[in-house]
Design an enzyme around this catalytic site. Sequence first.
Site, PDB file in Angstrom:
ATOM      1  N   GLY A  36       0.831  -1.208   0.000  1.00  0.00           N
ATOM      2  CA  GLY A  36       0.000   0.000   0.000  1.00  0.00           C
ATOM      3  C   GLY A  36       0.860   1.250   0.000  1.00  0.00           C
ATOM      4  O   GLY A  36       1.562   1.538   0.966  1.00  0.00           O
ATOM      5  N   GLU A 193     -17.070  19.601   1.924  1.00  0.00           N
ATOM      6  CA  GLU A 193     -16.166  20.136   0.909  1.00  0.00           C
ATOM      7  C   GLU A 193     -16.704  19.892  -0.500  1.00  0.00           C
ATOM      8  O   GLU A 193     -16.616  20.765  -1.368  1.00  0.00           O
ATOM      9  CB  GLU A 193     -14.775  19.537   1.078  1.00  0.00           C
ATOM     10  CG  GLU A 193     -14.130  20.030   2.365  1.00  0.00           C
ATOM     11  CD  GLU A 193     -12.654  19.695   2.506  1.00  0.00           C
ATOM     12  OE1 GLU A 193     -11.904  20.519   3.025  1.00  0.00           O
ATOM     13  OE2 GLU A 193     -12.256  18.595   2.108  1.00  0.00           O
ATOM     14  N   ALA A 335      -5.170  11.585   7.505  1.00  0.00           N
ATOM     15  CA  ALA A 335      -3.827  11.528   6.919  1.00  0.00           C
ATOM     16  C   ALA A 335      -2.713  11.568   7.975  1.00  0.00           C
ATOM     17  O   ALA A 335      -1.757  10.797   7.904  1.00  0.00           O
ATOM     18  CB  ALA A 335      -3.668  12.679   5.935  1.00  0.00           C
TER      19      ALA A 335
HETATM   20  C1  FAD Z   1     -12.502  11.864  -0.351  1.00  0.00           C
HETATM   21  C2  FAD Z   1     -11.601  11.824   0.855  1.00  0.00           C
HETATM   22  C3  FAD Z   1     -11.215  13.016   1.468  1.00  0.00           C
HETATM   23  C4  FAD Z   1     -10.373  12.996   2.581  1.00  0.00           C
HETATM   24  N1  FAD Z   1     -10.015  14.187   3.157  1.00  0.00           N
HETATM   25  C5  FAD Z   1      -9.155  14.190   4.199  1.00  0.00           C
HETATM   26  C6  FAD Z   1      -8.697  15.408   4.762  1.00  0.00           C
HETATM   27  O1  FAD Z   1      -9.091  16.489   4.333  1.00  0.00           O
HETATM   28  N2  FAD Z   1      -7.803  15.347   5.786  1.00  0.00           N
HETATM   29  C7  FAD Z   1      -7.336  14.154   6.278  1.00  0.00           C
HETATM   30  O2  FAD Z   1      -6.500  14.147   7.194  1.00  0.00           O
HETATM   31  N3  FAD Z   1      -7.768  12.989   5.771  1.00  0.00           N
HETATM   32  C8  FAD Z   1      -8.652  12.968   4.737  1.00  0.00           C
HETATM   33  N4  FAD Z   1      -9.078  11.791   4.211  1.00  0.00           N
HETATM   34  C9  FAD Z   1      -8.617  10.541   4.822  1.00  0.00           C
HETATM   35  C10 FAD Z   1      -7.218  10.204   4.365  1.00  0.00           C
HETATM   36  O3  FAD Z   1      -7.154  10.276   2.957  1.00  0.00           O
HETATM   37  C11 FAD Z   1      -6.867   8.797   4.848  1.00  0.00           C
HETATM   38  O4  FAD Z   1      -6.916   8.813   6.251  1.00  0.00           O
HETATM   39  C12 FAD Z   1      -5.500   8.359   4.366  1.00  0.00           C
HETATM   40  O5  FAD Z   1      -5.506   8.239   2.963  1.00  0.00           O
HETATM   41  C13 FAD Z   1      -5.117   7.009   4.984  1.00  0.00           C
HETATM   42  O6  FAD Z   1      -3.859   6.648   4.496  1.00  0.00           O
HETATM   43  P1  FAD Z   1      -3.497   5.096   4.297  1.00  0.00           P
HETATM   44  O7  FAD Z   1      -2.051   5.078   3.946  1.00  0.00           O
HETATM   45  O8  FAD Z   1      -3.949   4.319   5.462  1.00  0.00           O
HETATM   46  O9  FAD Z   1      -4.376   4.597   3.093  1.00  0.00           O
HETATM   47  P2  FAD Z   1      -4.455   5.109   1.548  1.00  0.00           P
HETATM   48  O10 FAD Z   1      -3.894   6.489   1.445  1.00  0.00           O
HETATM   49  O11 FAD Z   1      -5.861   4.878   1.175  1.00  0.00           O
HETATM   50  O12 FAD Z   1      -3.499   4.109   0.792  1.00  0.00           O
HETATM   51  C14 FAD Z   1      -3.770   2.738   0.679  1.00  0.00           C
HETATM   52  C15 FAD Z   1      -3.030   2.199  -0.553  1.00  0.00           C
HETATM   53  O13 FAD Z   1      -3.115   0.769  -0.528  1.00  0.00           O
HETATM   54  C16 FAD Z   1      -3.358   0.290  -1.836  1.00  0.00           C
HETATM   55  N5  FAD Z   1      -3.997  -1.044  -1.709  1.00  0.00           N
HETATM   56  C17 FAD Z   1      -5.209  -1.330  -1.206  1.00  0.00           C
HETATM   57  N6  FAD Z   1      -5.419  -2.665  -1.201  1.00  0.00           N
HETATM   58  C18 FAD Z   1      -4.308  -3.231  -1.714  1.00  0.00           C
HETATM   59  C19 FAD Z   1      -3.914  -4.578  -1.971  1.00  0.00           C
HETATM   60  N7  FAD Z   1      -4.692  -5.630  -1.667  1.00  0.00           N
HETATM   61  N8  FAD Z   1      -2.704  -4.809  -2.530  1.00  0.00           N
HETATM   62  C20 FAD Z   1      -1.890  -3.763  -2.856  1.00  0.00           C
HETATM   63  N9  FAD Z   1      -2.211  -2.466  -2.615  1.00  0.00           N
HETATM   64  C21 FAD Z   1      -3.397  -2.203  -2.045  1.00  0.00           C
HETATM   65  C22 FAD Z   1      -4.246   1.355  -2.450  1.00  0.00           C
HETATM   66  O14 FAD Z   1      -4.166   1.330  -3.877  1.00  0.00           O
HETATM   67  C23 FAD Z   1      -3.658   2.641  -1.863  1.00  0.00           C
HETATM   68  O15 FAD Z   1      -2.664   3.210  -2.685  1.00  0.00           O
HETATM   69  C24 FAD Z   1      -9.930  11.771   3.101  1.00  0.00           C
HETATM   70  C25 FAD Z   1     -10.315  10.572   2.489  1.00  0.00           C
HETATM   71  C26 FAD Z   1     -11.144  10.598   1.365  1.00  0.00           C
HETATM   72  C27 FAD Z   1     -11.558   9.313   0.708  1.00  0.00           C
END
Ligand code: FAD
Length: 453
Positions: A36, A193, A335
Amino acid sequence: MTDSAHTPVHTEDEDYGLETPLAGHPEPLPHVVVVGGGFAGMATVKALKDAPVRITLIDRRVYNTFQPLLYQVATGGLNPGDVTYFLRGLRLKQKNVHVVHEHLVEADHQAKKIRLLNNHWISYDYLVVTAGVTTNFFGTPGAKEYAFPMYSRSQAMRIRDNLFIRLEKAAKSKRADDGLRVVVVGGGATGVEVAGALAELRTAGLAPAYPEIHGDAFEVKVVQRGGEILKAFAPKLRSYAAKELRHRGVSLHLGAGVAAVEREAVVLTDGTRIHADLTVWSAGVHPHEEVAKWGLPQDEYGRIKIGDDMQVEGLPGVFAAGDIAVSPSDLPQLAQPAIQGGALIGRNIEALLAGRPLGELRYVDKGTMAVIGRRAAIAEINLPGGRPLRLTKGTAWLVWLFVHIMSLVGPRNRVTTLAGLVTRYGFPFHRRPIPIVGDVPTVRPPKPGTSAG
Ligand SMILES: Cc1cc2nc3c(=O)[nH]c(=O)nc-3n(C[C@H](O)[C@H](O)[C@H](O)COP(=O)(O)OP(=O)(O)OC[C@H]3O[C@@H](n4cnc5c(N)ncnc54)[C@H](O)[C@@H]3O)c2cc1C
């Protein structure tokens, strides 16, 4: 039984991530596999930049997505490339990472191996699971079929295309009430938003472009189960945001959830039926169902259970962070927890290699913010010492702009996003910016032999 029982499995280890060992390292370097490349996974990879390890970063997409600005793509304010970053671009600055475009299917933690969708098994010394979450429709009838989620770049573009398809249709229609009625499900920061950006699009961009559509026929409504929007913010900021949204012509339906979504309507739990040409779903998230096959302990919501040192419960050397993980401190799915957790994983892997004790996550809550529109935003910033600084209006908007630009990955994305947002919000140049148009099917003469209807 796993699906591997039905498919031929390559049992040999793939040579993913094998780089020439660093000078002075006669042994192959320890292998860190990160699944990820989102906020958390990127933070782990970057924290291990100078560590004596070889890293394999596996993502099912070829890019990292900056989700906090996806709604700008959905509403014609930014281009998709502005908010996505080519993961292989990491190699330009970090030679110990190898990027693989694949999908994690299952894991064998006894053998320290994971299997990818291409049936290759990869051995790991340290496994980092940062695969994020996906849209939760909460089993609402019709939601999966008719509502538009906004979790990925392609979903954001689908929303934008549908906005313009619908607007063109309304412009051609002879009916005065034919327009675009958008219902946004969820009154959290994302829902607010999206609604604010749609209102901006309508007033600043589309009203002059579509003289055929009567102003009232482009509606934006937010549906929120609870009695107030933005429950994570202080009451003063919530009421400012609600006032600003209403002032910009967004109507708020509070106190009733969504019972069902239909092709052209949203039905609320109190029986109200709202006409919807487009329903945007921004109501919740949950881990992917496939996580159950990864041999990791999960809580009742499906999140992977980790300790404060980011290691998965009962599995030393296996880490998880970000939205997919839940620690004893149960941090919000945002994030900053993902970035701080991912970076700690990097430091803890280095600690394990050096035989040092592992550090625990001391989450620094920097604050939270949401933008409503031109010169209108709310921001709650935690000053050193824990005192909150609450901002509204143009000041909050400028803070929001600065934080988002600085958080983007890659200098080009920062420049193009800054240009896009400054253009959209009309400061100081365009009062009426032309939106980035979605794709509407080409008008063509029918092929010979097919009916024109
Ligand atoms: C529309 C939207 C708006 C948001 N706005 C805000 C904001 O304003 N402020 C804030 O703090 N947070 C915001 N968030 C939340 C924030 O984006 C998340 O908390 C953050 O992205 C989490 O990071 P992560 O690394 O856990 O997951 P992600 O950033 O979602 O990354 C997960 C990665 O894993 C990959 N993946 C998934 N399954 C598999 C698999 N089986 N095999 C290989 N790869 C895989 C995906 O392709 C992705 O690239 C928002 C979320 C959304 C959807």
